[in-house]
Write a protein that holds these residues in place. Structure first.
Motif, PDB file in Angstrom:
ATOM      1  N   UNK A   1      63.380  64.936  33.861  1.00 14.65           N
ATOM      2  CA  UNK A   1      62.540  64.174  33.346  1.00 14.65           C
ATOM      3  C   UNK A   1      62.581  62.307  33.882  1.00 14.65           C
ATOM      4  N   UNK A   2      63.867  62.052  34.547  1.00 10.22           N
ATOM      5  CA  UNK A   2      63.541  60.775  35.666  1.00 10.22           C
ATOM      6  C   UNK A   2      62.484  60.822  36.331  1.00 10.22           C
ATOM      7  N   UNK A   3      61.842  62.116  36.721  1.00  5.40           N
ATOM      8  CA  UNK A   3      60.831  61.966  37.551  1.00  5.40           C
ATOM      9  C   UNK A   3      59.215  62.614  36.989  1.00  5.40           C
ATOM     10  N   UNK A   4      59.409  63.298  35.873  1.00  3.16           N
ATOM     11  CA  UNK A   4      58.397  63.212  35.157  1.00  3.16           C
ATOM     12  C   UNK A   4      57.897  62.123  34.194  1.00  3.16           C
ATOM     13  N   UNK A   5      58.955  61.146  33.509  1.00  5.91           N
ATOM     14  CA  UNK A   5      59.215  59.925  33.079  1.00  5.91           C
ATOM     15  C   UNK A   5      58.586  58.966  34.165  1.00  5.91           C
ATOM     16  N   UNK A   6      58.510  59.008  34.874  1.00  2.57           N
ATOM     17  CA  UNK A   6      57.563  58.073  36.657  1.00  2.57           C
ATOM     18  C   UNK A   6      56.183  58.408  35.987  1.00  2.57           C
ATOM     19  N   UNK A   7      55.481  59.663  36.024  1.00  6.51           N
ATOM     20  CA  UNK A   7      54.971  59.687  36.345  1.00  6.51           C
ATOM     21  C   UNK A   7      53.412  59.656  34.633  1.00  6.51           C
ATOM     22  N   UNK A   8      54.611  59.459  34.001  1.00 12.85           N
ATOM     23  CA  UNK A   8      53.865  59.155  32.283  1.00 12.85           C
ATOM     24  C   UNK A   8      54.043  57.350  32.164  1.00 12.85           C
ATOM     25  N   UNK A   9      54.696  56.740  33.116  1.00 11.25           N
ATOM     26  CA  UNK A   9      55.460  55.328  33.333  1.00 11.25           C
ATOM     27  C   UNK A   9      53.635  54.965  34.195  1.00 11.25           C
ATOM     28  N   UNK A  10      53.334  55.431  34.621  1.00  9.71           N
ATOM     29  CA  UNK A  10      52.448  55.242  35.592  1.00  9.71           C
ATOM     30  C   UNK A  10      50.848  55.251  35.327  1.00  9.71           C
ATOM     31  N   UNK A  11      50.881  56.448  34.485  1.00 13.47           N
ATOM     32  CA  UNK A  11      49.204  56.312  33.954  1.00 13.47           C
ATOM     33  C   UNK A  11      49.253  55.134  32.838  1.00 13.47           C
ATOM     34  N   UNK A  12      49.762  55.129  32.217  1.00 13.17           N
ATOM     35  CA  UNK A  12      50.136  53.455  31.090  1.00 13.17           C
ATOM     36  C   UNK A  12      50.128  51.871  31.654  1.00 13.17           C
ATOM     37  N   UNK A  13      50.235  51.889  32.698  1.00 13.82           N
ATOM     38  CA  UNK A  13      50.628  50.738  34.094  1.00 13.82           C
ATOM     39  C   UNK A  13      49.095  50.643  34.009  1.00 13.82           C
ATOM     40  N   UNK A  14      48.095  51.956  34.453  1.00 14.07           N
ATOM     41  CA  UNK A  14      46.931  51.716  35.206  1.00 14.07           C
ATOM     42  C   UNK A  14      46.028  52.139  33.889  1.00 14.07           C
ATOM     43  N   UNK A  15      46.298  52.066  32.809  1.00 16.17           N
ATOM     44  CA  UNK A  15      45.364  51.787  31.630  1.00 16.17           C
ATOM     45  C   UNK A  15      45.686  50.498  31.136  1.00 16.17           C
ATOM     46  N   UNK A  16      46.785  50.004  31.911  1.00 15.06           N
ATOM     47  CA  UNK A  16      46.456  48.089  31.745  1.00 15.06           C
ATOM     48  C   UNK A  16      45.436  47.585  31.810  1.00 15.06           C
ATOM     49  N   UNK A  17      44.894  48.071  33.203  1.00 12.80           N
ATOM     50  CA  UNK A  17      43.959  47.781  34.521  1.00 12.80           C
ATOM     51  C   UNK A  17      42.867  47.648  34.335  1.00 12.80           C
ATOM     52  N   UNK A  18      42.247  48.252  33.258  1.00  5.84           N
ATOM     53  CA  UNK A  18      40.959  49.599  32.968  1.00  5.84           C
ATOM     54  C   UNK A  18      39.691  48.826  33.247  1.00  5.84           C
ATOM     55  N   UNK A  19      39.917  47.603  32.936  1.00  6.04           N
ATOM     56  CA  UNK A  19      38.390  46.607  32.891  1.00  6.04           C
ATOM     57  C   UNK A  19      38.342  45.644  34.129  1.00  6.04           C
ATOM     58  N   UNK A  20      39.514  45.359  35.265  1.00  5.73           N
ATOM     59  CA  UNK A  20      39.080  45.193  36.074  1.00  5.73           C
ATOM     60  C   UNK A  20      37.832  44.402  36.972  1.00  5.73           C
ATOM     61  N   UNK A  21      37.857  43.736  37.402  1.00  5.33           N
ATOM     62  CA  UNK A  21      36.816  43.936  38.003  1.00  5.33           C
ATOM     63  C   UNK A  21      36.528  44.331  40.185  1.00  5.33           C
ATOM     64  N   UNK A  22      35.461  44.017  39.739  1.00  6.28           N
ATOM     65  CA  UNK A  22      35.820  44.228  41.995  1.00  6.28           C
ATOM     66  C   UNK A  22      35.267  43.382  42.312  1.00  6.28           C
ATOM     67  N   UNK A  23      36.171  42.996  43.007  1.00  8.76           N
ATOM     68  CA  UNK A  23      34.948  41.107  43.956  1.00  8.76           C
ATOM     69  C   UNK A  23      33.887  41.784  44.393  1.00  8.76           C
TER      70      UNK A  23
END
Length: 449
Positions: free
Chosen positions: A427-449
């Motif tokens: 559950x520790x390993x799977x929970x980390x994978x879930x948190x990775x997806x949630x953090x990725x969603x926070x930069x959804x609109x980050x613009x390329x330089x």
């Protein structure tokens, strides 16, 4: 030779002026850089993952315990994390051929020494030093990709280069495992050392530093993939490399990507570091059978990595957010099937590694560097990779330390046989994978330089 001079950027030689000769030399030297970086970094991985193949044989031989292996593994990741940050900043200012080849030589020597040792203290110290030398591999490659390839093709070639991770993993889980099965765990280190020395020669002979050092114009001029105004701004805005690097440190999107990568690396190294052990202890595989199953993820990871940059460049206009989300969800699915699938079901274990390998292969490309490199100046590519790198391997270090102690705490002895309860660590390993997806969603609109 003075050490600072050895690692400094090569001075520019007299540049060519004939367009035909420039094109011919650019084509040849770009491929020389790319192939040496890809195979060289793949052999870095062989010298890093050698310990993972032999964990169960070492425990069975009474040389090291599970907790000691966890501490040794975390030692590498801690020094690797710090090295990723500092060497990322140094790589922006360095001769990348000399920088990368030196690290590969050191890691090969360490593997050779460990092939003749059984001391926990020696393992702990040398494996931590190995973490630092390993951190000298990725940053020079990414800096070189920025120096040799234009903006419109960076994602494709970054994805192709990122397959080096999976090439190294496949060699480790197939070749090194076969060597260990035939000759014993010590030869796992010795064989990795031989391959590391081969990688050192490849990088030292075939890698090139910058186009300018080879008498060629900068890639931005050669490829003409920036407007004149953008080129003028990039070259004449008066900012130093240090100022561009400070902008990286102040960019919140870079730090969120670093956090997403850290959680992804927990799930990645859960399988890389403990997957073979898990299959042997929980599902009754032999060492060679378990290594073969894990190697499936490495082989499929090559496909995921190579396709990731091309697909995002071709079909998403260089935006990585949608494919990063898709592959993040695949990571969760593959890991769940692997950990909670029934025993004696090889086909399901194989399918789980196909899904997991495709996902991790792409996420190494996206979260592990490319998305951060996209949103910073090309002059600070190494710095962006360094920030993501230190977060990633702090996550990997915590994973190895927590996993080692958690696995040992779930160990019991029945009829003289070691039995393990992997439920908490799973559950520790799977929970980390879930948190990775949630953090990725926070930069959804980050613009390329």
């Amino acid at each position: 030779m003075n050490i600072l001079k050895f690692f400094s950027v090569s001075p520019a030689s007299e540049q060519l002026s004939d367009p035909g000769e420039i094109k011919s030399r650019y084509t040849r030297l770009r491929w020389s850089f790319f192939l040496s970086a890809t195979f060289g970094y793949g052999l870095y991985y062989v010298c890093r993952l050698s310990l993972n193949v032999i964990k169960k044989p070492i425990v069975d031989a009474g040389v090291l315990s599970e907790a000691e292996l966890g501490m040794i593994g975390s030692g590498l990741f801690i020094t690797y994390a710090v090295g990723k940050l500092t060497n990322g900043f140094l790589a922006d200012r360095s001769n990348i051929r000399r920088f990368m080849s030196a690290g590969l030589l050191i890691t090969a020597l360490i593997n050779l020494i460990l092939g003749f040792s059984t001391s926990f203290a020696v393992f702990m110290v040398l494996w931590a030093i190995n973490g630092w030398s390993q951190s000298m591999g990725a940053a020079p490659c990414v800096v070189g990709l920025s120096r040799w390839f234009g903006n419109k093709e960076r994602g494709t070639f970054y994805g192709l280069w990122s397959s080096s991770h999976n090439i190294g993993e496949a060699i480790t889980f197939i070749v090194t495992a076969a060597i260990v099965a035939a000759l014993g765990w010590q030869w796992g280190f010795r064989g990795a050392a031989v391959l590391g020395f081969l990688g050192f020669l490849i990088v030292a002979v075939f890698m090139r530093d910058t186009p300018q050092s080879c008498g060629l114009p900068p890639v931005s001029v050669y490829k003409k993939d920036q407007t004149a105004e953008a080129l003028k701004t990039e070259e004449s805005d008066g900012k130093t490399v240090g100022q561009y690097q400070k902008e990286v440190l102040k960019n919140p999107a870079v730090w969120m990507l670093a956090l997403a990568s850290a959680f992804m690396y927990i799930s990645r190294y859960a399988v890389n570091s403990w997957g073979i052990f898990f299959l042997e202890a929980d599902k009754g595989y032999t060492n060679l059978e378990a290594s073969s199953v894990i190697s499936i993820s490495s082989v499929c990871g090559i496909v995921g990595t190579v396709a990731s940059g091309f697909v995002s460049d071709r079909f998403f206009g260089g935006r990585r957010n949608v494919p990063a989300l898709i592959f993040g969800l695949m990571n969760i699915l593959g890991l769940t099937l692997f950990l909670f699938g029934p025993e004696d079901c090889f086909w399901l274990d194989a399918v789980s590694m196909v899904i997991f390998g495709l996902a991790i292969g792409a996420l190494i490309c996206f979260l592990g560097g490319l998305m951060a490199v996209d949103i910073v100046s090309k002059k600070a590519s190494g710095a962006a990779l360094g920030v993501v790198g230190i977060a990633s391997y702090v996550g990997a270090a915590l994973q190895d330390l927590i996993s080692g102690f958690t696995i040992q705490s779930g160990k019991s002895i029945g009829d003289g046989t070691a039995l393990y309860d992997f439920s908490i660590v799973s559950w520790f390993w799977i929970g980390a994978a879930v948190l990775s997806v949630l953090c990725t969603l926070t930069v959804w609109n980050a613009k390329a330089k």
